[in-house]
Design a protein around this motif. Structure first.
Motif, PDB file in Angstrom:
ATOM      1  N   ASN A 169       0.822  -1.207   0.000  1.00 47.72           N
ATOM      2  CA  ASN A 169       0.000   0.000   0.000  1.00 47.72           C
ATOM      3  C   ASN A 169       0.857   1.258   0.000  1.00 47.72           C
ATOM      4  O   ASN A 169       0.580   2.218  -0.734  1.00 47.72           O
ATOM      5  N   GLU A 170       1.893   1.260   0.826  1.00 43.78           N
ATOM      6  CA  GLU A 170       2.729   2.450   0.943  1.00 43.78           C
ATOM      7  C   GLU A 170       3.443   2.746  -0.374  1.00 43.78           C
ATOM      8  O   GLU A 170       3.473   3.901  -0.834  1.00 43.78           O
ATOM      9  N   ALA A 171       4.025   1.715  -0.995  1.00 43.27           N
ATOM     10  CA  ALA A 171       4.721   1.920  -2.262  1.00 43.27           C
ATOM     11  C   ALA A 171       3.756   2.334  -3.366  1.00 43.27           C
ATOM     12  O   ALA A 171       4.062   3.201  -4.190  1.00 43.27           O
ATOM     13  N   ALA A 172       2.584   1.723  -3.389  1.00 43.35           N
ATOM     14  CA  ALA A 172       1.600   2.045  -4.424  1.00 43.35           C
ATOM     15  C   ALA A 172       1.125   3.489  -4.300  1.00 43.35           C
ATOM     16  O   ALA A 172       0.966   4.200  -5.302  1.00 43.35           O
ATOM     17  N   PHE A 173       0.870   3.928  -3.071  1.00 37.86           N
ATOM     18  CA  PHE A 173       0.424   5.303  -2.882  1.00 37.86           C
ATOM     19  C   PHE A 173       1.490   6.280  -3.367  1.00 37.86           C
ATOM     20  O   PHE A 173       1.183   7.269  -4.071  1.00 37.86           O
ATOM     21  N   LEU A 174       2.742   6.023  -3.037  1.00 37.63           N
ATOM     22  CA  LEU A 174       3.826   6.898  -3.488  1.00 37.63           C
ATOM     23  C   LEU A 174       3.981   6.858  -5.005  1.00 37.63           C
ATOM     24  O   LEU A 174       4.230   7.890  -5.642  1.00 37.63           O
ATOM     25  N   TYR A 175       3.845   5.691  -5.580  1.00 36.97           N
ATOM     26  CA  TYR A 175       4.032   5.503  -7.017  1.00 36.97           C
ATOM     27  C   TYR A 175       3.008   6.313  -7.811  1.00 36.97           C
ATOM     28  O   TYR A 175       3.359   7.045  -8.750  1.00 36.97           O
ATOM     29  N   GLN A 176       1.725   6.204  -7.427  1.00 38.41           N
ATOM     30  CA  GLN A 176       0.710   6.975  -8.143  1.00 38.41           C
ATOM     31  C   GLN A 176       0.876   8.472  -7.867  1.00 38.41           C
ATOM     32  O   GLN A 176       0.582   9.304  -8.733  1.00 38.41           O
ATOM     33  N   LEU A 177       1.354   8.814  -6.673  1.00 33.87           N
ATOM     34  CA  LEU A 177       1.582  10.219  -6.335  1.00 33.87           C
ATOM     35  C   LEU A 177       2.676  10.809  -7.225  1.00 33.87           C
ATOM     36  O   LEU A 177       2.538  11.931  -7.749  1.00 33.87           O
ATOM     37  N   PHE A 178       3.738  10.047  -7.419  1.00 31.53           N
ATOM     38  CA  PHE A 178       4.818  10.481  -8.310  1.00 31.53           C
ATOM     39  C   PHE A 178       4.309  10.652  -9.740  1.00 31.53           C
ATOM     40  O   PHE A 178       4.567  11.673 -10.398  1.00 31.53           O
ATOM     41  N   ALA A 179       3.587   9.651 -10.242  1.00 33.88           N
ATOM     42  CA  ALA A 179       3.091   9.724 -11.621  1.00 33.88           C
ATOM     43  C   ALA A 179       2.192  10.938 -11.814  1.00 33.88           C
ATOM     44  O   ALA A 179       2.286  11.649 -12.827  1.00 33.88           O
ATOM     45  N   ARG A 180       1.348  11.208 -10.832  1.00 33.05           N
ATOM     46  CA  ARG A 180       0.389  12.305 -10.996  1.00 33.05           C
ATOM     47  C   ARG A 180       1.043  13.664 -10.778  1.00 33.05           C
ATOM     48  O   ARG A 180       0.650  14.645 -11.425  1.00 33.05           O
ATOM     49  N   GLU A 181       2.056  13.748  -9.904  1.00 29.35           N
ATOM     50  CA  GLU A 181       2.761  15.025  -9.811  1.00 29.35           C
ATOM     51  C   GLU A 181       3.585  15.264 -11.076  1.00 29.35           C
ATOM     52  O   GLU A 181       3.727  16.408 -11.528  1.00 29.35           O
ATOM     53  N   LEU A 182       4.076  14.185 -11.670  1.00 22.05           N
ATOM     54  CA  LEU A 182       4.750  14.310 -12.960  1.00 22.05           C
ATOM     55  C   LEU A 182       3.782  14.819 -14.021  1.00 22.05           C
ATOM     56  O   LEU A 182       4.162  15.610 -14.892  1.00 22.05           O
TER      57      LEU A 182
END
Length: 767
Positions: A169-182
């Protein structure tokens, strides 16, 4: 003692075939589990590791997503879970010396089994443009390479961020956060290829795209229908729940084209009876033709309505009229469509007899609490969403949602595939989720929908996507239309895979490629803020902690959260509004943000500290409240569909062997189906085989037929006469993914239609 990996690929050109088994687990499963674990880990490490699997203070099995009971055995794992843990906790290592010895071209000739058996990756490695071998690279240089390619793109939408179901969960939340801030919603994931049809159907009909039952509900059910699922291989711990349900008085209907040993009889290795006779599970086996499930449930709905309409059935409660009146919408249109269901069409679509369907109806009407469980056998057809909507109609009709012991139970595959979706790994995010991200982090996430798996492959093929980044998984082997997928991947500028072990996707590269080694579930995760744990969500919406205990396979491994945080800092730079460095040091800070963004995770850190975790809210289950567009549970009406099979052709379903989990191949046997030392087999009904002049033991090429006229061929399969439904055949994936056209997908969900592939069988040139 642990053994060394194989030097050469095993020969698979002469599989041995015996009679299929009629019971699952028992002493053979214990022996097989321990033997494979000891080969990978040795005796002492096997004992220390397996006793921590699925324990409240241990780590979550990296295999399936079946939930754990409140009271757990010392050995709370199944045979395939033991295999998954063994391959992650293996003592075998893939070092830079391995890559110096084996070129990428050489790796591309190897089987998935051989690649996986080589062991754990120890160093980040890089394939430069024009290079022939992966070479070691520092983490700093690896992140620079990714940043170079991403910043050179004309648009963030030229990147693809794929996720497998192992990601926490923690990695997934960060991953989508990175993609969307990108700046992109290109977040395809493995759900697109499996339960997307379930989510699409359930979101529309009950307002929540997840199952509505907890493990305790199975114990309270009167009737459990298991449709399009093989729990004995794919979710073996489910058999324990079915056994307990049977002990409590439940009856079980199995609906499947193949008889499966685990649903016939379960020999529970945790009980004396299980080590001898075991327990019969299925009360009624409906051997349905592939793709006939919608027609079956439609006719059952017609018959339930007819029972309610009849003089003898008046007031019998065949239809839960109060529930329908108070909690549903669209009943009249549904009922009119259901009453028009045709017996002859249903018998043609299903291959069942009238007496079998009438016996199923008697069991349905005798049940006050009914659960329907399903998996890929329902979700990977053109009409899958309509099929699952019909299952929901069936349950709504008798009030079997929001009642203890009743509901929908889509059984998820990979261990956190549902959690990843909850965390925002979705190419079509809800506006409310994006609003919450914007409020919490202060940047405007993109609103335009991104690519799912099928559209991502098209984008790579057409040059519209240039960087492919995978957080786990084996994208090339999992995806349909293998030749198209591989050609598309080779058009990328850069392919990046975060992985624990080798797989085929590492050998099918873009112009440049990186393989980044990561910690596994079994391993201790030490960061600047001390020892960390991660969380996962199981198939029934229970969220709990996972704590690795083993020393990492290499000092050069990074955790998935650390990889995302460092990559984001390198790509986004000082302009990022997200505290990436803080998140890397202390995962509790990630959970604090999740708690403020995602409903149901309030007080996340405090609640997950409770042994066993907590259940996420589910309005239909908890309150009989349905957050749909109408505010009620929606009946639906759609034409009945089923595959049309031309004369002389068979309908092929792709499936797993017992020695595999998703695309990971643990061995070359399928013990329950009687197959040994080979995977290139095709299971054909003996009557069909005689009609097609296919002798048992002959070799054929499988050639799929699709409206685009392209020949897709999988050569060299041994014919096995097998008791599958008439007109149907079965063979293992990923070997048969080459036969699944990229554009053959489910309506609405766009899931590849891997369970209904029209094929002709041609004599092999080598036969």
């Amino acid at each position: 003692m642990a053994t060394k990996p194989p030097k050469a690929d095993p020969v698979q050109d002469a599989p041995q075939v015996a009679e299929p088994k009629h019971a699952a687990a028992g002493i053979p499963a214990i022996g097989h589990s321990l033997r494979m674990a000891q080969q990978q880990m040795g005796v002492r490490r096997t004992a220390l590791t397996l006793l921590r699997v699925n324990q409240k203070d241990g780590f979550d099995c990296p295999g399936c997503a079946w939930p754990e009971p409140e009271h757990r055995h010392a050995a709370e794992f199944c045979e395939n879970g033991a295999k998954a843990v063994a391959e992650e906790a293996t003592l075998r290592r893939v070092t830079p010396e391995f890559f110096a010895e084996h070129s990428v071209a050489d790796l591309a000739t190897r089987s998935g089994y051989w690649l996986g058996q080589q062991g754990r990756l120890t160093h980040p490695v890089y394939l430069p443009e024009g290079g022939t071998h992966y070479e070691p690279v520092t983490w700093e240089r690896a992140f620079d390479i990714v940043a170079e390619e991403i910043t050179a793109l004309a648009s963030p939408d030229e990147t693809l961020f794929y996720t497998s179901g192992r990601t926490s969960n923690e990695a997934a939340f960060l991953y989508q956060l990175f993609a969307r801030e990108l700046g992109t919603n290109n977040l395809p994931d493995c759900s697109n290829m499996c339960h997307e049809s379930s989510g699409s159907a359930l979101s529309e009909t009950i307002g929540v795209g997840k199952g509505s039952v907890l493990l305790e509900d199975l114990y309270k059910a009167d009737l459990i229908i298991v449709a399009g699922q093989n729990p004995g291989t794919n979710h073996p711990r489910m058999l324990s729940a079915l056994e307990q349900a049977k002990n409590n008085g439940a009856r079980i209907i199995s609906v499947n084209p193949l008889p499966e040993a685990g649903l016939e009889r379960f020999k529970n290795p945790q009980t004396p009876k299980g080590l001898t006779t075991g327990a019969a599970l299925t009360d009624l086996f409906l051997q349905i033709r592939i793709g006939g499930d919608q027609a079956l449930f439609r006719l059952l709905n017609k018959l339930i309505l007819a029972e309610s309409d009849s003089a003898s059935g008046a007031g019998s409660g065949a239809v839960d009229e109060e529930f329908v009146r108070e909690h549903t919408h669209g009943y009249e249109e549904f009922a009119a469509t259901a009453r028009a269901a045709d017996w002859d069409e249903t018998l043609t679509a299903t291959g069942l007899s009238q007496s079998e369907i009438e016996e199923a109806l008697r069991m349905v009407l005798a049940s006050k609490r009914t659960i329907v469980c399903w998996a890929m056998g329902l979700t990977q057809h053109k009409h899958s969403v309509a099929t699952i909507r019909e299952v929901v109609n069936f349950l709504l009709l008798r009030g079997n949602i929001g009642r203890p012991g009743a509901g929908v139970c889509p059984v998820r595959g990979h261990s956190n595939v549902q959690g990843d979706r909850t965390m925002g790994i979705f190419e079509r995010p809800a506006p409310a989720f994006l609003d919450a991200l914007e409020k919490e982090f202060g940047f405007a996430p993109p609103r335009e929908h991104g690519y799912d798996v099928v559209r991502a492959i098209r984008a790579l093929r057409d040059g519209e996507a240039k960087v492919f980044f995978a957080m786990g998984g084996n994208f090339v082997s999992a995806s349909p239309d293998t030749d198209v997928t591989e050609a598309a991947m080779r058009r990328a500028r850069l392919t990046v895979h975060v992985s624990t072990k080798l797989n085929r996707s590492h050998a099918i590269t873009g112009a440049r490629a990186l393989v980044l080694p990561t910690l596994g579930r079994t391993e201790r995760d030490l960061q600047g803020g001390g020892e960390q744990f991660v969380t996962v969500e199981d198939s029934m919406g229970m969220v709990h902690a996972s704590r690795g205990r083993l020393e990492p396979a290499s000092t050069r491994l990074l955790s998935e959260p650390a990889i995302v945080c460092r990559l984001a800092r390198r790509v986004l730079g000082e302009n990022s509004k997200v505290p990436w460095e803080e998140f890397e040091k202390d995962y509790a800070t990630i959970r604090d943000r999740i708690a403020r963004v995602i409903p149901g995770f309030e007080d996340f850190n405090a609640r997950v500290a409770h042994p066993g975790g907590f259940a996420l809210p589910h309005a239909p289950r908890d309150e009989r409240r349905f957050p749909t567009a109408t505010g009620k549970a929606n009946f639906t009406a759609a034409p009945v569909e089923y595959p049309n099979l031309p004369q002389g052709r068979l309908l092929l379903q792709t499936l797993r062997s017992h020695d595999q989990y998703n695309t990971t191949i643990y061995g070359l046997d399928d013990r329950y189906r009687g197959i040994k030392n080979g995977r290139r087999v095709v299971l054909v009904n003996p009557d069909d085989a005689r009609t097609l002049h296919l002798a048992d033991g002959s070799y054929v090429d499988l050639v799929s037929e699709w409206k685009d006229g392209v020949e897709r061929r999988a050569p060299g399969f041994r014919v096995v006469h097998y008791p599958t439904a008439r007109g149907c055949a079965a063979a293992y994936y990923p070997e048969t993914n080459v036969l699944v056209p990229l554009d053959s997908t489910a309506d609405t969900s766009n899931t590849p239609a891997s369970k209904s592939v029209v094929v002709r069988l041609e004599q092999s040139a080598t036969d």
